[in-house]
Design an enzyme around this catalytic site. Structure first.
Site, PDB file in Angstrom:
ATOM      1  N   ARG A  73       0.842  -1.217   0.000  1.00  0.00           N
ATOM      2  CA  ARG A  73       0.000   0.000   0.000  1.00  0.00           C
ATOM      3  C   ARG A  73       0.869   1.255   0.000  1.00  0.00           C
ATOM      4  NH1 ARG A  73      -3.366  -0.174   4.914  1.00  0.00           N
ATOM      5  NH2 ARG A  73      -4.168   1.788   4.112  1.00  0.00           N
ATOM      6  N   GLN A 105      -7.806  11.121   8.250  1.00  0.00           N
ATOM      7  CA  GLN A 105      -7.677   9.694   8.579  1.00  0.00           C
ATOM      8  C   GLN A 105      -6.707   9.027   7.608  1.00  0.00           C
ATOM      9  OE1 GLN A 105     -11.739   7.781   9.268  1.00  0.00           O
ATOM     10  NE2 GLN A 105     -12.214   9.730   8.347  1.00  0.00           N
ATOM     11  N   VAL A 107      -3.458   7.826   5.638  1.00  0.00           N
ATOM     12  CA  VAL A 107      -2.078   7.525   6.013  1.00  0.00           C
ATOM     13  C   VAL A 107      -1.151   7.742   4.812  1.00  0.00           C
ATOM     14  CG1 VAL A 107      -2.790   5.862   7.783  1.00  0.00           C
ATOM     15  CG2 VAL A 107      -2.396   5.055   5.449  1.00  0.00           C
ATOM     16  N   HIS A 125      -4.651   8.769  11.998  1.00  0.00           N
ATOM     17  CA  HIS A 125      -4.427   7.326  11.856  1.00  0.00           C
ATOM     18  C   HIS A 125      -2.999   7.015  11.457  1.00  0.00           C
ATOM     19  CE1 HIS A 125      -9.051   6.549  11.356  1.00  0.00           C
ATOM     20  NE2 HIS A 125      -8.701   6.892  12.570  1.00  0.00           N
ATOM     21  N   CYS A 168      13.309  -2.386  15.400  1.00  0.00           N
ATOM     22  CA  CYS A 168      13.531  -1.118  16.088  1.00  0.00           C
ATOM     23  C   CYS A 168      15.043  -0.882  16.190  1.00  0.00           C
ATOM     24  CB  CYS A 168      12.909  -1.172  17.479  1.00  0.00           C
ATOM     25  SG  CYS A 168      13.380   0.223  18.508  1.00  0.00           S
ATOM     26  N   PRO A 237     -19.966  10.923  -2.407  1.00  0.00           N
ATOM     27  CA  PRO A 237     -20.910  10.461  -3.438  1.00  0.00           C
ATOM     28  C   PRO A 237     -22.101   9.718  -2.836  1.00  0.00           C
ATOM     29  CG  PRO A 237     -18.668   9.658  -3.878  1.00  0.00           C
ATOM     30  CD  PRO A 237     -18.661  10.264  -2.503  1.00  0.00           C
TER      31      PRO A 237
HETATM   32  P1  NAD Z   1     -13.495   4.246   3.717  1.00  0.00           P
HETATM   33  O1  NAD Z   1     -12.703   3.459   2.767  1.00  0.00           O
HETATM   34  O2  NAD Z   1     -14.212   3.562   4.805  1.00  0.00           O
HETATM   35  O3  NAD Z   1     -14.614   5.108   2.933  1.00  0.00           O
HETATM   36  C1  NAD Z   1     -14.326   5.933   1.879  1.00  0.00           C
HETATM   37  C2  NAD Z   1     -15.447   6.958   1.726  1.00  0.00           C
HETATM   38  O4  NAD Z   1     -15.100   7.814   0.641  1.00  0.00           O
HETATM   39  C3  NAD Z   1     -16.827   6.379   1.393  1.00  0.00           C
HETATM   40  O5  NAD Z   1     -17.789   7.039   2.205  1.00  0.00           O
HETATM   41  C4  NAD Z   1     -17.030   6.718  -0.081  1.00  0.00           C
HETATM   42  O6  NAD Z   1     -18.386   6.920  -0.403  1.00  0.00           O
HETATM   43  C5  NAD Z   1     -16.229   7.994  -0.194  1.00  0.00           C
HETATM   44  N1  NAD Z   1     -15.709   8.309  -1.530  1.00  0.00           N
HETATM   45  C6  NAD Z   1     -15.342   7.448  -2.523  1.00  0.00           C
HETATM   46  N2  NAD Z   1     -14.888   8.146  -3.587  1.00  0.00           N
HETATM   47  C7  NAD Z   1     -14.947   9.460  -3.253  1.00  0.00           C
HETATM   48  C8  NAD Z   1     -14.594  10.677  -3.920  1.00  0.00           C
HETATM   49  N3  NAD Z   1     -14.079  10.658  -5.160  1.00  0.00           N
HETATM   50  N4  NAD Z   1     -14.776  11.850  -3.277  1.00  0.00           N
HETATM   51  C9  NAD Z   1     -15.302  11.892  -2.032  1.00  0.00           C
HETATM   52  N5  NAD Z   1     -15.654  10.770  -1.355  1.00  0.00           N
HETATM   53  C10 NAD Z   1     -15.464   9.566  -1.944  1.00  0.00           C
HETATM   54  O7  NAD Z   1     -12.497   5.303   4.284  1.00  0.00           O
HETATM   55  P2  NAD Z   1     -12.404   6.062   5.665  1.00  0.00           P
HETATM   56  O8  NAD Z   1     -13.785   6.473   6.085  1.00  0.00           O
HETATM   57  O9  NAD Z   1     -11.370   7.083   5.502  1.00  0.00           O
HETATM   58  O10 NAD Z   1     -11.901   5.043   6.786  1.00  0.00           O
HETATM   59  C11 NAD Z   1     -11.285   3.843   6.719  1.00  0.00           C
HETATM   60  C12 NAD Z   1      -9.847   3.746   7.210  1.00  0.00           C
HETATM   61  O11 NAD Z   1      -9.117   3.479   6.061  1.00  0.00           O
HETATM   62  C13 NAD Z   1      -9.171   4.932   7.815  1.00  0.00           C
HETATM   63  O12 NAD Z   1      -8.673   4.533   9.039  1.00  0.00           O
HETATM   64  C14 NAD Z   1      -7.957   5.245   6.913  1.00  0.00           C
HETATM   65  O13 NAD Z   1      -6.799   5.417   7.693  1.00  0.00           O
HETATM   66  C15 NAD Z   1      -7.810   4.015   6.081  1.00  0.00           C
HETATM   67  N6  NAD Z   1      -7.473   4.188   4.654  1.00  0.00           N
HETATM   68  C16 NAD Z   1      -6.657   5.203   4.260  1.00  0.00           C
HETATM   69  C17 NAD Z   1      -6.362   5.357   2.909  1.00  0.00           C
HETATM   70  C18 NAD Z   1      -5.459   6.478   2.491  1.00  0.00           C
HETATM   71  O14 NAD Z   1      -4.608   6.899   3.276  1.00  0.00           O
HETATM   72  N7  NAD Z   1      -5.618   6.987   1.271  1.00  0.00           N
HETATM   73  C19 NAD Z   1      -6.904   4.476   1.963  1.00  0.00           C
HETATM   74  C20 NAD Z   1      -7.727   3.447   2.424  1.00  0.00           C
HETATM   75  C21 NAD Z   1      -8.011   3.311   3.763  1.00  0.00           C
END
Ligand code: NAD
Length: 272
Positions: A73, A105, A107, A125, A168, A237
């Site tokens: 990732r 949230q 990372v 996070h 570590c 969305p």
């Molecule tokens: P989630 O994966 O649970 O949900 C993603 C949300 O984004 C959904 O509600 C979805 O409808 C919405 N979404 C999808 N495409 C979108 C767009 N183009 N514009 C706006 N909204 C959109 O993610 P979460 O709620 O952040 O929580 C899950 C956990 O996943 C967190 O703890 C996070 O740390 C981790 N996570 C982080 C990443 C990252 O750092 N990019 C990626 C995946 C998961």
């Protein structure tokens, strides 16, 4: 197009604007969300969901697999670029300074790469580019070691050399990704827990972008905003618990659509 009630909220925001972002804001940079189709990870013949992989328990049971998932990732995150929504939030911080706060949230580090500062960005996070001691002997997270490949092929096992690099550097215990796992608790030192709550108590406006609200601190922020009666704007969305709060309180709006579509418009209308 933004309707007049949303424009009115933005024009009249004089205090702190708290932005709360989730995986959805990085979806348009090509980083899959946890709820998307690509969320699972295969170990042997079994598919694990992120809620199973992102746990202290999984790390205890299969540390190499959990590391491989994070290293894969991390490669995806490093290969991605900040998008229009990230860039807009960087402009917002430049213009608003101390009246801007970002609680993310994510990372993936894309907000920082877009130009937001660590001072005004709480990574609640963690950050996938850092690791820490699994026995918590280090005073702070450390950057991932140079010898660890930035790109990681799915299914590739860790080498003995990589296992050593991921220890570590101080006590030799296993290092762990600097992230908050589903079976762990928030704290201030690593994840700015109290500071985030304090910001929610002070904010004049909360804008929630691209999160399902499946974790406790983000929902807590939404609930504090609703109890205080301050407006909340929700960009997603799909409807979610945050849009449900807005519907109940009547303060704010649900902006159905993507981060790239709405965030730049919102930033442009906030006063300096
Ligand atoms: P989630 O994966 O649970 O949900 C993603 C949300 O984004 C959904 O509600 C979805 O409808 C919405 N979404 C999808 N495409 C979108 C767009 N183009 N514009 C706006 N909204 C959109 O993610 P979460 O709620 O952040 O929580 C899950 C956990 O996943 C967190 O703890 C996070 O740390 C981790 N996570 C982080 C990443 C990252 O750092 N990019 C990626 C995946 C998961």
């Amino acid at each position: 197009m933004l309707d007049d009630s949303v424009k009115h909220i933005l024009h009249h925001t004089r205090g702190l604007t708290l932005w709360l972002t989730g995986a959805g804001i990085s979806a348009e940079s090509g980083i899959p969300t946890f709820r998307g189709k690509e969320g699972y990870w295969r170990v042997g013949s079994r598919n694990y969901q992120p809620e199973e992989m992102a746990t202290w328990r999984a790390f205890q049971e299969m540390p190499d697999e959990v590391w491989a998932w994070y290293l894969y990732r991390r490669g995806v995150c490093r290969g991605a670029e900040p998008n229009a929504a990230h860039r807009a939030l960087s402009r917002a911080e430049q213009r608003m300074g101390g009246r801007f706060l970002l609680v993310t949230q994510n990372v993936d580090g894309l907000h920082l790469r877009a130009g937001n500062t660590l001072e005004r960005t709480y990574q609640i996070h963690g950050n996938i580019d850092f690791m820490r001691c699994s026995r918590e002997c280090l005073p702070a997270p450390i950057p991932m070691p140079d010898g660890i490949d930035v790109t990681w092929e799915k299914g590739r096992p860790l080498t003995e050399h990589e296992r050593t690099l991921l220890k570590c550097p101080s006590c030799g215990a296993r290092g762990r990704p600097h992230v908050l796992w589903f079976d762990e608790s928030y704290d201030e030192a690593n994840f700015r827990f109290q500071s985030s709550i304090e910001a929610a108590r002070l904010a004049s406006l909360v804008i929630v972008v691209g999160t399902t609200g499946a974790t406790s601190l983000p929902m807590h922020i939404g609930t504090i905003a609703a109890q205080r009666g301050i407006p909340m704007l929700v960009v997603n969305p799909e409807s979610n618990p945050f849009s449900g709060l807005v519907r109940r309180t009547g303060a704010g709006a649900f902006l159905e659509g993507t981060a790239g579509e709405w965030v730049p418009q919102l930033v442009d209308l906030l006063p300096d």
